[in-house]
Design a protein around this motif. Structure first.
Motif, PDB file in Angstrom:
ATOM      1  N   TYR A   1      24.724  40.391  30.718  1.00  0.00           N
ATOM      2  CA  TYR A   1      25.499  39.506  29.842  1.00  0.00           C
ATOM      3  C   TYR A   1      26.779  39.008  30.487  1.00  0.00           C
ATOM      4  O   TYR A   1      27.259  37.942  30.143  1.00  0.00           O
ATOM      5  N   ALA A   2      27.364  39.818  31.353  1.00  0.00           N
ATOM      6  CA  ALA A   2      28.628  39.386  31.960  1.00  0.00           C
ATOM      7  C   ALA A   2      28.891  40.188  33.228  1.00  0.00           C
ATOM      8  O   ALA A   2      28.484  41.349  33.330  1.00  0.00           O
ATOM      9  N   VAL A   3      29.550  39.542  34.184  1.00  0.00           N
ATOM     10  CA  VAL A   3      30.058  40.222  35.377  1.00  0.00           C
ATOM     11  C   VAL A   3      31.507  39.762  35.534  1.00  0.00           C
ATOM     12  O   VAL A   3      31.771  38.561  35.576  1.00  0.00           O
ATOM     13  N   LEU A   4      32.427  40.699  35.577  1.00  0.00           N
ATOM     14  CA  LEU A   4      33.851  40.352  35.622  1.00  0.00           C
ATOM     15  C   LEU A   4      34.507  40.931  36.875  1.00  0.00           C
ATOM     16  O   LEU A   4      34.211  42.064  37.273  1.00  0.00           O
ATOM     17  N   THR A   5      35.409  40.133  37.457  1.00  0.00           N
ATOM     18  CA  THR A   5      36.244  40.630  38.548  1.00  0.00           C
ATOM     19  C   THR A   5      37.705  40.304  38.212  1.00  0.00           C
ATOM     20  O   THR A   5      37.996  39.767  37.133  1.00  0.00           O
ATOM     21  N   TYR A   6      38.573  40.589  39.169  1.00  0.00           N
ATOM     22  CA  TYR A   6      40.003  40.328  38.964  1.00  0.00           C
ATOM     23  C   TYR A   6      40.257  38.914  38.447  1.00  0.00           C
ATOM     24  O   TYR A   6      41.104  38.708  37.566  1.00  0.00           O
ATOM     25  N   ASP A   7      39.523  37.942  38.994  1.00  0.00           N
ATOM     26  CA  ASP A   7      39.762  36.544  38.616  1.00  0.00           C
ATOM     27  C   ASP A   7      39.462  36.269  37.152  1.00  0.00           C
ATOM     28  O   ASP A   7      39.879  35.244  36.614  1.00  0.00           O
ATOM     29  N   ASP A   8      38.718  37.161  36.513  1.00  0.00           N
ATOM     30  CA  ASP A   8      38.373  36.957  35.104  1.00  0.00           C
ATOM     31  C   ASP A   8      39.372  37.597  34.152  1.00  0.00           C
ATOM     32  O   ASP A   8      39.206  37.495  32.928  1.00  0.00           O
ATOM     33  N   LEU A   9      40.357  38.301  34.680  1.00  0.00           N
ATOM     34  CA  LEU A   9      41.330  38.934  33.774  1.00  0.00           C
ATOM     35  C   LEU A   9      42.063  37.832  33.015  1.00  0.00           C
ATOM     36  O   LEU A   9      42.556  36.880  33.628  1.00  0.00           O
ATOM     37  N   PRO A  10      42.120  37.926  31.698  1.00  0.00           N
ATOM     38  CA  PRO A  10      42.547  36.782  30.889  1.00  0.00           C
ATOM     39  C   PRO A  10      44.054  36.583  30.811  1.00  0.00           C
ATOM     40  O   PRO A  10      44.498  35.492  30.459  1.00  0.00           O
ATOM     41  N   ALA A  11      44.839  37.584  31.089  1.00  0.00           N
ATOM     42  CA  ALA A  11      46.275  37.462  30.829  1.00  0.00           C
ATOM     43  C   ALA A  11      47.059  37.518  32.129  1.00  0.00           C
ATOM     44  O   ALA A  11      46.539  37.923  33.171  1.00  0.00           O
ATOM     45  N   ARG A  12      48.329  37.149  32.049  1.00  0.00           N
ATOM     46  CA  ARG A  12      49.173  37.211  33.236  1.00  0.00           C
ATOM     47  C   ARG A  12      49.401  38.670  33.654  1.00  0.00           C
ATOM     48  O   ARG A  12      49.503  38.982  34.822  1.00  0.00           O
ATOM     49  N   GLN A  13      49.470  39.555  32.674  1.00  0.00           N
ATOM     50  CA  GLN A  13      49.648  40.985  32.961  1.00  0.00           C
ATOM     51  C   GLN A  13      48.303  41.564  33.399  1.00  0.00           C
ATOM     52  O   GLN A  13      47.347  41.574  32.636  1.00  0.00           O
ATOM     53  N   LYS A  14      48.228  42.026  34.640  1.00  0.00           N
ATOM     54  CA  LYS A  14      46.953  42.510  35.159  1.00  0.00           C
ATOM     55  C   LYS A  14      47.000  43.975  35.552  1.00  0.00           C
ATOM     56  O   LYS A  14      45.999  44.544  35.971  1.00  0.00           O
ATOM     57  N   ASN A  15      48.164  44.574  35.434  1.00  0.00           N
ATOM     58  CA  ASN A  15      48.324  45.980  35.784  1.00  0.00           C
ATOM     59  C   ASN A  15      48.677  46.792  34.540  1.00  0.00           C
ATOM     60  O   ASN A  15      49.164  46.261  33.549  1.00  0.00           O
ATOM     61  N   TYR A  16      48.473  48.079  34.651  1.00  0.00           N
ATOM     62  CA  TYR A  16      48.910  48.995  33.603  1.00  0.00           C
ATOM     63  C   TYR A  16      49.423  50.264  34.264  1.00  0.00           C
ATOM     64  O   TYR A  16      49.324  50.444  35.480  1.00  0.00           O
ATOM     65  N   GLY A  17      49.954  51.166  33.472  1.00  0.00           N
ATOM     66  CA  GLY A  17      50.426  52.435  34.012  1.00  0.00           C
ATOM     67  C   GLY A  17      51.265  53.150  32.975  1.00  0.00           C
ATOM     68  O   GLY A  17      51.885  52.506  32.123  1.00  0.00           O
ATOM     69  N   LEU A  18      51.296  54.464  33.033  1.00  0.00           N
ATOM     70  CA  LEU A  18      52.025  55.240  32.036  1.00  0.00           C
ATOM     71  C   LEU A  18      53.522  55.050  32.166  1.00  0.00           C
ATOM     72  O   LEU A  18      54.228  54.791  31.194  1.00  0.00           O
ATOM     73  N   GLU A  19      54.033  55.243  33.383  1.00  0.00           N
ATOM     74  CA  GLU A  19      55.476  55.128  33.578  1.00  0.00           C
ATOM     75  C   GLU A  19      55.830  53.850  34.346  1.00  0.00           C
ATOM     76  O   GLU A  19      56.894  53.289  34.155  1.00  0.00           O
ATOM     77  N   ILE A  20      54.935  53.447  35.256  1.00  0.00           N
ATOM     78  CA  ILE A  20      55.147  52.270  36.088  1.00  0.00           C
ATOM     79  C   ILE A  20      53.836  51.491  36.070  1.00  0.00           C
ATOM     80  O   ILE A  20      52.781  52.059  36.352  1.00  0.00           O
ATOM     81  N   ALA A  21      53.885  50.211  35.710  1.00  0.00           N
ATOM     82  CA  ALA A  21      52.639  49.436  35.591  1.00  0.00           C
ATOM     83  C   ALA A  21      52.201  48.957  36.973  1.00  0.00           C
ATOM     84  O   ALA A  21      52.363  47.794  37.335  1.00  0.00           O
ATOM     85  N   ASP A  22      51.637  49.886  37.766  1.00  0.00           N
ATOM     86  CA  ASP A  22      51.242  49.528  39.132  1.00  0.00           C
ATOM     87  C   ASP A  22      49.743  49.668  39.372  1.00  0.00           C
ATOM     88  O   ASP A  22      49.282  49.542  40.495  1.00  0.00           O
ATOM     89  N   THR A  23      48.966  49.948  38.324  1.00  0.00           N
ATOM     90  CA  THR A  23      47.529  50.145  38.487  1.00  0.00           C
ATOM     91  C   THR A  23      46.793  48.882  38.043  1.00  0.00           C
ATOM     92  O   THR A  23      46.885  48.495  36.872  1.00  0.00           O
ATOM     93  N   PRO A  24      46.070  48.223  38.957  1.00  0.00           N
ATOM     94  CA  PRO A  24      45.359  47.002  38.555  1.00  0.00           C
ATOM     95  C   PRO A  24      44.192  47.332  37.631  1.00  0.00           C
ATOM     96  O   PRO A  24      43.470  48.302  37.865  1.00  0.00           O
TER      97      PRO A  24
END
Lengths: 156, 800
Positions: B79-102
């Motif tokens: 049904y779908a194949v997604l890569t980095y280019d498909d991330l919908p928002a400007r924010q592409k990282n997350y993290g508990l203390e520092i948002a450095d994980t893509p």
């Protein structure tokens, strides 16, 4: 392919089973019996232990087709009128924490007590050594099996 | 007003509400768990659902030159194949203390197993096969694997764009961008104090990378909603922290990401970071279908962060009388590719690095590194474990240097109430360090040669090597070792730590019923059991319903840091107190004219009744509530505030509370084959107040077993040449079985902490700390070997 076997005394059937599907997958995802757990799917943790024609096996290592025409008992089949002695003992002894290992341990313990109604601690450890638990440190699991053995003894 | 016809005149014996705090009330979910009906996150099912799968990097450090997903997309059932280019928002990282994980690899991967692409398909095998058809052109990059390679001139900088938001925005104290966080602690004058020492003992220690190895795999179900949002059912430790990280990457406001806790198959810190949460939501929003994701065990080893491996150097001085003069220590924690909770782990390791001992003059430094190893973060014991392993080895060596018994030496130097930590903070509640050591030492030792039966034959099951039949007792020697540790409870260093509880009291079918609603994650520890016990104690009502944990109620904080009974327990108690006041006010309005005590006496709720403090019953609670809207209160609870450690000196009131445990390990070692059998691992721990003694003992035994695991078998092995994980399976990463685990007798002390709800202390972690060094000490005593690394492997014992 179609697979037909008896689960907890009832004949069950699954269609469109892919040849590589495990008994565990068919039980959980096709027959609506998620009690057998998918902790490793490598045959190492014992969480998916079921009895196949009375013999405990890791359901993740059994191809679904191998169960054709045979008898499977899962944790869902242990309770009859209320909880079985082993199930009740696990609750009472505090042997259930997260509980993910519990269904496999219950099937293994049930089999152990069937063959050895009054096991020594070494027997219990040997009998349950194929079932990993990450929460309890096993002490309360030993308590539970001792308690179940005592209660089954009284009831017999 | 309704007619009140049933007003008993005195509280009948035994009608005090059963199942309150201090009782070993059984788990409310126990029956569901033993029948197989309890729905864990991997058991979820939705009509029309499809399956998500993650493609992960085979390289530890590589650039992604090109990705071609066309063959995967063309496969039937996809049904779908997604890569980095498909991330919908400007924010592409997350993290508990520092948002450095893509959320998905952005042009390069920094560790083996990093998520690169996602597939949604009609069957998990279809998804796996489609993922295998994704073509990626890689260019390998040089590796950063340890402190030397991380700080070498010209070393690749793993996060060149990182902006530090973990230490008040101040970075100068981090000497290199490959250091995530650094915490020095300087107190007194170590150089001057060293002159008083009769012996200086230095040691270097190594602690392996441990895995939480919770049994329930990372899994969940994301269901797209008509409003463009998503409903996520997932196993996690902190619903609100997940949502805070998920929503920006989906480009959604938080209120459109609705989360419900599903059954959690253990956590131990490994579910603090996100795993499949964002991925399942992305696939659900893209396909418009419910998406289930379930990791297998292989993927689980890549799906969560691990315990930081550490290299630790200590120097202690000691006088001939056995007093520690000073200490210097340096702790290097490998944080792996992304920050996760490394800054807080570093703070813990530094501030607890002296252990439960009085050492006034110290020079301490702890650092956390960025490397291309697997990311490390929270695990039970959180930075205190690694330090305890090393300082306890030092204590045995110091005791030997001055010719003292190891326990007596520890007791001589033990902290007590009023002692100071190296951070300058005074311990302002009981600290029974000497006492818990005394208790484990006073316990009778298990008999020698238990494996030997009367006829001189051996039960090989009780010998090192067990049923492998490797020895019948020849070459087996016994050793006994002791260790003690200190763990902070709750979130430290100025974190605004709170929990929220909503409590509702109403009459249902003529009976008073309490509903407790929190977002606290029940991960197996028994939180829902004690929440109900607290509600029964506070409101005197037998029937307590625990509502499912979700994001419709305020945050409960994390089920970690041994804080959830303290924090959510405190919140439930607060909310119950407010409910009690409201229901008593209601009672006074409705029934106050029936009896003067309504306005003159101190009133309690017990046994479903309103009672005076003299035991006189004024009304059935059900009659007070009858015909009224539910009494409903939502309140937060905060522990007393802490403050950050000074970035240069480490001084500050950084921790809320402490937890202390001691162990005595008895081991038998087959010195020929290097095999260890732990015979007994006794523990004594102060829990302040045992709200549920059965659960408390279960927690202590479980923590002890995880400590035993890392002492003798558990380690994620990373190939230093390639950065690849060599043992991501339960075949190769070994956790203790019931045969590896000895008897664990537990001695529970209850010395109330005056600052905590009911005087309780967080229980979950302390026993993990001291179990490992106690086992190591016992093996050292048995073999005479120095043994500076955990886990101990057969080759360390046989010298091969």
């Amino acid at each position: 392919m179609r697979v037909t076997f008896t689960v907890n005394g009832r004949e069950q059937q699954a269609d469109d089973v892919w040849e590589g599907e495990s008994l565990l997958y068919v039980l959980r995802e096709r027959m609506g019996l998620p009690g057998s757990k998918n902790a490793c799917e490598q045959g190492e943790c014992g969480s998916c232990t079921v009895r196949l024609d009375g013999v405990p096996v890791c359901a993740c290592l059994v191809a679904a087709g191998q169960a054709e025409g045979r008898e499977v008992v899962t944790v869902e089949g242990l309770a009859e009128d209320g909880l079985s002695a082993v199930q009740q003992a696990f609750v009472d002894a505090g042997a259930v924490q997260c509980g993910f290992c519990t269904p496999g341990l219950l099937v293994a313990a049930d089999d152990l007590l069937e063959h050895n109604p009054s096991p020594s601690d070494a027997d219990i450890r040997e009998g349950l050594s194929g079932n990993l638990c990450r929460c309890t440190g096993y002490e309360k699991i030993l308590d539970a099996v001792r308690l179940a053995a005592a209660r089954r003894g009284e009831g017999a | 007003m309704s007619d009140v016809t049933r007003i008993p005149t005195s509280l009948t014996q035994g009608s005090r509400t059963a199942g309150g705090i201090g009782e070993s009330k059984l788990r409310p979910d126990g029956t569901l768990k033993v029948t197989g009906e309890f729905a864990y996150s991997s058991d979820l099912w939705h009509e029309d659902m499809i399956w998500g799968h993650t493609l992960r990097s085979p390289y530890a450090h590589a650039e992604i030159v090109a990705i071609d997903t066309s063959a995967a997309l063309a496969q039937a059932g996809v049904y779908a194949v997604l890569t980095y280019d498909d991330l919908p928002a400007r924010q592409k990282n997350y993290g508990l203390e520092i948002a450095d994980t893509p959320a998905l690899a952005a042009g390069r991967v920094r560790h083996h197993g990093e998520p690169v692409a996602l597939v949604a398909a009609d069957h998990p095998e279809t998804a796996r096969r489609a993922a295998a058809k994704i073509r990626i052109e890689w260019r390998e990059l040089p590796l950063v694997t340890d402190e030397e390679s991380a700080l070498a001139p010209g070393a690749p900088v793993l996060h060149p764009d990182r902006t530090d938001d973990c230490a008040d925005g101040q970075r100068p104290h981090v000497p290199h961008p490959n250091i995530v966080h650094r915490q020095p602690i300087v107190r007194g004058d170590a150089a001057a104090a060293a002159l008083r020492a009769d012996h200086i003992i230095t040691g270097e220690y190594e602690f392996g990378m441990q895995d939480q190895a919770f049994l329930g795999p990372e899994s969940g179900l994301a269901v797209p909603a008509e409003d463009g949002g998503v409903d996520l059912y997932v196993a996690t430790q902190w619903l609100h922290a997940d949502r805070r990280q998920i929503a920006p990457v989906l480009g959604l406001p938080e209120e459109k990401v609705r989360m419900t806790l599903s059954g959690v198959g253990g956590a131990f810190g490994g579910r603090e970071d996100l795993s499949m949460q964002i991925h399942a939501c992305l696939l659900a929003l893209r396909t418009g279908k419910p998406v289930k994701m379930v990791y297998d065990r292989f993927e689980s080893f890549f799906g969560h962060v691990h315990r930081h491996p550490a290299r630790i150097r200590y120097e202690h001085g000691v006088t001939a009388e056995g007093r520690i003069t000073h200490a210097r220590c340096r702790i290097v924690l490998d944080g792996g590719a992304y920050a996760s909770s490394t800054p807080a782990v570093v703070g813990n390791a530094a501030s607890l690095s002296m252990g439960p001992y009085v050492v006034e003059d110290v020079e301490i430094e702890a650092v956390g590194l960025y490397t291309n190893n697997p990311p490390c973060g929270a695990m039970r014991g959180f930075g205190a474990v690694q330090a305890c392993f090393a300082y306890e080895a030092q204590m045995d060596r110091l005791a030997a240097a001055v010719g003292m018994d190891p326990v007596a030496f520890r007791q001589l130097n033990a902290m007590s109430e009023g002692s100071r930590l190296p951070t300058g903070q005074r311990v302002d509640s009981p600290a029974p360090v000497a006492e818990i050591l005394r208790r484990v030492q006073a316990r009778p030792l298990p008999p020698e040669r238990q494996w030997e039966s009367a006829g001189g034959t051996a039960d090989v099951r009780a010998l090192p090597g067990g049923l492998s039949n490797t020895t019948h007792g020849e070459g087996v020697v016994r050793g006994v070792g002791y260790a003690v540790g200190i763990k902070n409870v709750g979130f430290s260093e100025g974190f605004d730590d709170f929990s929220t509880a909503r409590v509702r009291l109403e009459a249902v079918g003529g009976e008073p019923v309490v509903t407790v609603h929190t977002a606290a994650a029940e991960v197996g520890q028994g939180g829902i059991t004690v929440q109900a016990q607290i509600a029964r104690t506070e409101l005197g009502v037998a029937r307590v319903v625990i509502a499912p944990a979700d994001t419709r109620v305020g945050s409960a904080g994390s089920t970690s840091a041994s804080r959830q009974t303290y924090m959510t327990g405190g919140a439930v108690r607060n909310a119950c107190a407010a409910v009690r006041e409201q229901v008593l006010a209601l009672g006074r309005r409705k029934l106050g004219t029936y009896h003067p005590a309504w306005t003159t006496a101190e009133l309690l709720l017990e046994g479903g009744k309103v009672v005076t403090d003299g035991g006189e019953v004024l009304a059935d609670l059900a009659d007070v509530l009858d015909g009224e809207p539910p009494v409903d209160v939502e309140l937060p609870f905060r522990h007393r505030p802490t403050e950050p450690f000074d970035i240069e000196t480490g001084q500050g009131f950084g921790h809320v509370q402490y937890s202390f445990a001691a162990h005595r390990a008895v081991v038998e070692v087959d010195t020929e084959l290097g095999l260890v059998k732990v015979v007994e691992l006794a523990c004594a721990q102060d829990v302040g107040k045992a709200l549920n003694p059965l659960s408390v003992v279960g927690q202590i035994q479980g923590g002890t077993t995880q400590g035993l695991g890392v002492a003798v078998m558990e380690e994620i092995v990373v190939d230093p040449a390639t950065g690849r994980v060599r043992n991501p399976s339960f075949t190769d990463y070994l956790i203790p079985t019931i045969l590896d685990t000895p008897a664990i007798p537990v001695d529970v002390l209850e010395l109330a902490d005056p600052h905590a709800p009911y005087g309780l202390r967080g229980v979950g972690e302390a026993s993990t700390l001291s179990a490992t060094p106690a086992v190591l000490a016992a093996i050292r005593q048995a073999t005479g070997l120095a043994l500076t690394k955990a886990p101990v492997r057969p080759e360390h014992l046989t010298g091969t």
